[in-house]
Design a protein around this motif. Structure first.
Motif, short mmCIF file in Angstrom:
data_model
loop_
_atom_site.label_atom_id
_atom_site.label_comp_id
_atom_site.label_asym_id
_atom_site.label_seq_id
_atom_site.Cartn_x
_atom_site.Cartn_y
_atom_site.Cartn_z
N GLY A 272 0.83 -1.21 0.00
CA GLY A 272 0.00 0.00 0.00
C GLY A 272 0.86 1.26 0.00
O GLY A 272 0.58 2.23 -0.72
N GLN A 273 1.92 1.25 0.78
CA GLN A 273 2.81 2.42 0.84
C GLN A 273 3.55 2.61 -0.49
O GLN A 273 3.77 3.74 -0.93
CB GLN A 273 3.81 2.28 1.99
N ALA A 274 3.92 1.50 -1.13
CA ALA A 274 4.60 1.61 -2.43
C ALA A 274 3.65 2.18 -3.49
O ALA A 274 4.05 2.95 -4.37
CB ALA A 274 5.14 0.25 -2.86
N VAL A 275 2.37 1.82 -3.40
CA VAL A 275 1.37 2.39 -4.32
C VAL A 275 1.22 3.88 -4.04
O VAL A 275 1.14 4.71 -4.96
CB VAL A 275 0.02 1.65 -4.19
N ALA A 276 1.23 4.24 -2.75
CA ALA A 276 1.10 5.66 -2.38
C ALA A 276 2.26 6.48 -2.97
O ALA A 276 2.05 7.60 -3.45
CB ALA A 276 1.08 5.80 -0.86
N ARG A 277 3.47 5.92 -2.95
CA ARG A 277 4.61 6.66 -3.52
C ARG A 277 4.40 6.92 -5.01
O ARG A 277 4.69 7.99 -5.53
CB ARG A 277 5.92 5.88 -3.30
N ARG A 278 3.89 5.91 -5.70
CA ARG A 278 3.62 6.08 -7.14
C ARG A 278 2.55 7.15 -7.34
O ARG A 278 2.64 8.01 -8.22
CB ARG A 278 3.19 4.74 -7.75
N ALA A 279 1.51 7.10 -6.51
CA ALA A 279 0.39 8.04 -6.65
C ALA A 279 0.86 9.48 -6.44
O ALA A 279 0.43 10.40 -7.16
CB ALA A 279 -0.69 7.68 -5.64
N THR A 280 1.74 9.66 -5.48
CA THR A 280 2.26 11.00 -5.22
C THR A 280 2.97 11.53 -6.45
O THR A 280 2.83 12.69 -6.84
CB THR A 280 3.21 10.96 -4.00
N GLY A 281 3.74 10.66 -7.10
CA GLY A 281 4.44 11.05 -8.33
C GLY A 281 3.49 11.45 -9.44
O GLY A 281 3.83 12.22 -10.33
N PHE A 282 2.28 10.90 -9.39
CA PHE A 282 1.27 11.24 -10.41
C PHE A 282 0.40 12.42 -9.98
O PHE A 282 -0.61 12.70 -10.60
CB PHE A 282 0.39 10.01 -10.69
N GLY A 283 0.80 13.08 -8.90
CA GLY A 283 0.05 14.26 -8.45
C GLY A 283 -1.28 13.93 -7.81
O GLY A 283 -2.21 14.75 -7.84
#
Ligand code: DGY
Length: 323
Positions: free
Chosen positions: A161-172
């Motif tokens: 879940g945290q790794a998905v959150a990091r990707r999401a942050t990169g996508f704004g």
């Protein structure tokens, strides 16, 4: 005396060769998956088994395998194993966390993007010869949903879940999360599950399947989701009510879903989700890269080797068996 270990499938990586040096190793060579009845026969007299998430390891099987001392699964999820039954018999259960985190997060994000932007539907459209002058580019042609600037709700804020959150942050994206275990992660707003469902444009599921999470996203909770939201599930099928999800996608309450895992696998062709064009479906490929699968196999072998040496497994889900 050399102890017998059974491996339910050919495994990638080098670990399996190392394992062979520590035991009398018998590997199921296929074709296909090992039938349950044969697993039962093969385990008679075995000290350990290295299995996959497709093998059911339950009390019945234990009764047929009185010498079994360890189970090492090449998976992070252990819902295919009756862990309480293993613990009651002092059988250590190993699994493979960590190595598949980024690979699975990539899959979740790939499904999120594909569902948002209708990638699978558009691919079918082109291949089926439908991209013609009569069906040409137009302002509303294959319009989907923006990811940038949207809110992502993560159900289960463990490592994946945290790794998905990091990707999401990169996508704004703005990131909300709900977790059964309290957590504080910079940049992520922790909220209750209901609030997450009400506020999220995208919801991605990352809890393990356990009695407490079975059917977690049931008809009522799916009903709380924001109109037009997208659901992504790369965790386990049993967490989401598939019929309720299909109904919400059909009546337009949800706009799309990206589903890698199903309540019953392989998924039945008459599963209602497969009839919907706004569902991107993949066959449980969350961790499916060559490198990650080799790492998982090596970890499963390392757990088995430790057990054969009488040492605690490096990654054991029921370490209480060592006390
Ligand atoms: C696991 O290891 O539990 C994953 O579902 C495999 O992709």
């Amino acid at each position: 005396m050399t102890r017998k270990v059974f491996v339910t499938h050919r495994l990638p990586g080098r670990g399996i060769q190392e394992l062979a040096a520590h035991c009398d190793l018998n590997v199921w060579m296929g074709p296909g998956l090992l039938p349950a009845a044969q697993l039962r026969d093969e385990l008679a007299g075995c000290h350990g088994v290295v299995c996959l998430l497709t093998d059911r390891i339950d009390q019945d099987l234990l009764d047929a395998a009185p010498d079994l001392r360890f189970v090492s699964s090449m998976s992070v999820g252990v819902d295919h194993i009756d862990v309480p039954a293993m613990s009651a018999r002092g059988i250590a259960v190993g699994h493979t966390p960590g190595v598949l985190v980024d690979t699975t997060a990539d899959t979740a994000f790939a499904l999120l993007l594909a569902a948002a932007r209708r990638v699978a539907e558009a691919d079918r459209f082109v291949r089926d010869g439908n991209w013609t002058a009569a069906n040409a580019w137009s302002p509303e042609f294959f319009t989907g949903k923006d990811v940038s600037g949207a809110t992502l709700g993560i159900v289960g804020l463990g490592a994946i879940g945290q790794a998905v959150a990091r990707r999401a942050t990169g996508f704004g994206m703005e990131v909300l999360a709900w977790s059964r275990t309290p957590r504080r992660v910079t940049g992520i707003e922790m909220v209750g599950l209901e609030e997450l469902l009400l506020r999220s444009d995208f919801v991605s599921v990352h809890v393990a399947l356990a009695p407490q999470t079975r059917n977690l996203l049931d008809v009522d909770r799916i009903g709380l989701m924001k109109p037009g939201a997208v659901l992504v599930n790369t965790a386990r099928g049993g967490i989401v009510d598939e019929n309720a999800l299909a109904a919400a996608l059909l009546n337009g309450n949800l706009s799309a879903a990206g589903i890698d895992v199903f309540a019953s696998e392989p998924v039945s062709p008459d599963n209602p989700l497969l009839a919907l064009p706004n569902v991107v479906a993949t066959p449980h490929i969350g961790s499916a890269t060559t490198l990650t699968r080799a790492r998982m196999a090596d970890m499963a072998a390392a757990n088995a080797i430790a057990a054969l040496k009488g040492q605690p497994m490096p990654c054991c889900v029921n370490p209480q068996v060592y006390r």
